[in-house]
Design a protein around this motif. Sequence first.
Motif, PDB file in Angstrom:
ATOM      1  N   ILE A   7       0.834  -1.210   0.000  1.00 52.68           N
ATOM      2  CA  ILE A   7       0.000   0.000   0.000  1.00 52.68           C
ATOM      3  C   ILE A   7       0.865   1.255   0.000  1.00 52.68           C
ATOM      4  O   ILE A   7       0.627   2.197  -0.763  1.00 52.68           O
ATOM      5  N   ILE A   8       1.890   1.271   0.848  1.00 49.43           N
ATOM      6  CA  ILE A   8       2.755   2.452   0.951  1.00 49.43           C
ATOM      7  C   ILE A   8       3.527   2.674  -0.343  1.00 49.43           C
ATOM      8  O   ILE A   8       3.683   3.819  -0.807  1.00 49.43           O
ATOM      9  N   GLU A   9       4.000   1.599  -0.934  1.00 46.74           N
ATOM     10  CA  GLU A   9       4.724   1.714  -2.207  1.00 46.74           C
ATOM     11  C   GLU A   9       3.826   2.339  -3.271  1.00 46.74           C
ATOM     12  O   GLU A   9       4.227   3.243  -4.004  1.00 46.74           O
ATOM     13  N   GLU A  53     -17.667   4.726   9.959  1.00 47.31           N
ATOM     14  CA  GLU A  53     -16.838   4.741   8.751  1.00 47.31           C
ATOM     15  C   GLU A  53     -17.621   4.378   7.494  1.00 47.31           C
ATOM     16  O   GLU A  53     -18.498   3.508   7.511  1.00 47.31           O
ATOM     17  N   PHE A  54     -17.243   5.070   6.404  1.00 46.71           N
ATOM     18  CA  PHE A  54     -17.726   4.696   5.079  1.00 46.71           C
ATOM     19  C   PHE A  54     -16.573   4.023   4.354  1.00 46.71           C
ATOM     20  O   PHE A  54     -15.563   4.653   4.070  1.00 46.71           O
ATOM     21  N   LYS A  55     -16.743   2.738   4.056  1.00 46.44           N
ATOM     22  CA  LYS A  55     -15.658   1.960   3.448  1.00 46.44           C
ATOM     23  C   LYS A  55     -16.247   0.911   2.512  1.00 46.44           C
ATOM     24  O   LYS A  55     -17.060   0.094   2.923  1.00 46.44           O
ATOM     25  N   ARG A  56     -15.847   0.932   1.249  1.00 48.16           N
ATOM     26  CA  ARG A  56     -16.399   0.003   0.267  1.00 48.16           C
ATOM     27  C   ARG A  56     -15.736  -1.375   0.310  1.00 48.16           C
ATOM     28  O   ARG A  56     -16.397  -2.402   0.129  1.00 48.16           O
ATOM     29  N   LYS A  57     -14.424  -1.397   0.501  1.00 47.81           N
ATOM     30  CA  LYS A  57     -13.713  -2.670   0.496  1.00 47.81           C
ATOM     31  C   LYS A  57     -12.434  -2.537   1.308  1.00 47.81           C
ATOM     32  O   LYS A  57     -12.063  -1.451   1.755  1.00 47.81           O
ATOM     33  N   SER A  58     -11.766  -3.665   1.528  1.00 49.51           N
ATOM     34  CA  SER A  58     -10.480  -3.654   2.219  1.00 49.51           C
ATOM     35  C   SER A  58      -9.632  -4.810   1.694  1.00 49.51           C
ATOM     36  O   SER A  58     -10.162  -5.769   1.117  1.00 49.51           O
ATOM     37  N   PRO A  59      -8.304  -4.737   1.877  1.00 52.72           N
ATOM     38  CA  PRO A  59      -7.452  -5.832   1.397  1.00 52.72           C
ATOM     39  C   PRO A  59      -7.757  -7.161   2.066  1.00 52.72           C
ATOM     40  O   PRO A  59      -7.602  -8.217   1.451  1.00 52.72           O
ATOM     41  N   THR A  91      -7.927   4.622  -3.241  1.00 53.49           N
ATOM     42  CA  THR A  91      -8.706   4.031  -4.328  1.00 53.49           C
ATOM     43  C   THR A  91      -8.363   2.561  -4.564  1.00 53.49           C
ATOM     44  O   THR A  91      -9.248   1.694  -4.575  1.00 53.49           O
ATOM     45  N   ASP A  92      -7.100   2.254  -4.746  1.00 54.22           N
ATOM     46  CA  ASP A  92      -6.702   0.921  -5.201  1.00 54.22           C
ATOM     47  C   ASP A  92      -7.047  -0.186  -4.212  1.00 54.22           C
ATOM     48  O   ASP A  92      -7.467  -1.275  -4.608  1.00 54.22           O
ATOM     49  N   PHE A  93      -6.859   0.074  -2.938  1.00 51.03           N
ATOM     50  CA  PHE A  93      -7.020  -0.981  -1.933  1.00 51.03           C
ATOM     51  C   PHE A  93      -8.342  -0.902  -1.173  1.00 51.03           C
ATOM     52  O   PHE A  93      -8.799  -1.903  -0.630  1.00 51.03           O
TER      53      PHE A  93
END
Length: 259
Positions: A7-9, A53-59, A91-93
């Motif tokens: 994620i940081i990269e 929290e509003f969160k669509r997905k997670s790793p 966005t990505d994760f």
Amino acid sequence: MTILDKIIERKKEEITVSKAKISIDHLKNSDFFGRKSFSLKESIKNKSGIIAEFKRKSPSKGIINDQVQPLKVVSAYENFGASGISILTDTDFFGGSFDDILNVRNHIHIPILRKDFMVDEYQFYEAKSIGADAVLLIAACLSPDQVLEFTELAHQLDMEVLLEIHTEDELNHFNSKIDLVGINNRNLKDFKVDLQHSVLLKDQLPKDVLSVAESGIYSIEDFKYLKEKGFDGFLMGEYFMKNEDPGDKFTEFVSNVAT
């Protein structure tokens, strides 16, 4: 390489692109940059203590809920007593975006936490420009010196800081300027949850520091246990978001913990 490392990269790549497209001076000219921020710290003291929290997905969980609109969800959170709103902008994760804050900022009147992986000062100007009132600093991806530097910058921009820790070593990232300390019940490296570990860490914080239990709160019993152990705030997302109507689930939860 852990998920956090990946994620940081990726985050650093994103920042490089953003800096090339939009200058800090441009961010300073945004509509929200000059607004007076709401205090998350004071709101936690005076309301339910829940940062919803509003969160669509997670790793770790994949898609949680990508069918609901932010404004409907966060309006329900506010209407039924949330102390603050946490919105993922990665966005990505996590499937988030700046628009998720921009599209609700003028419609709610409680603090918004920009939840992202803050590793560059540029991101703090971004956060202010989209109307965030507070930012998350994750000790696992920052040095103590960076935490201090970023905290001072956030305060200069009229935003508060929630410092997230998970290990005993990360207690060293705390400094007296931090507004709130979040203790992540979930290990970001292997995603295991341990509420008792969080309680032990909390007991090592200065007594006057507002503490927030983060992640892995899956039941009313979990909530009540952490509240009894002295936590002031509770950052909860998946518990609400995994339902078809997160606002209804939040309302039901608040009603039940009050009894």
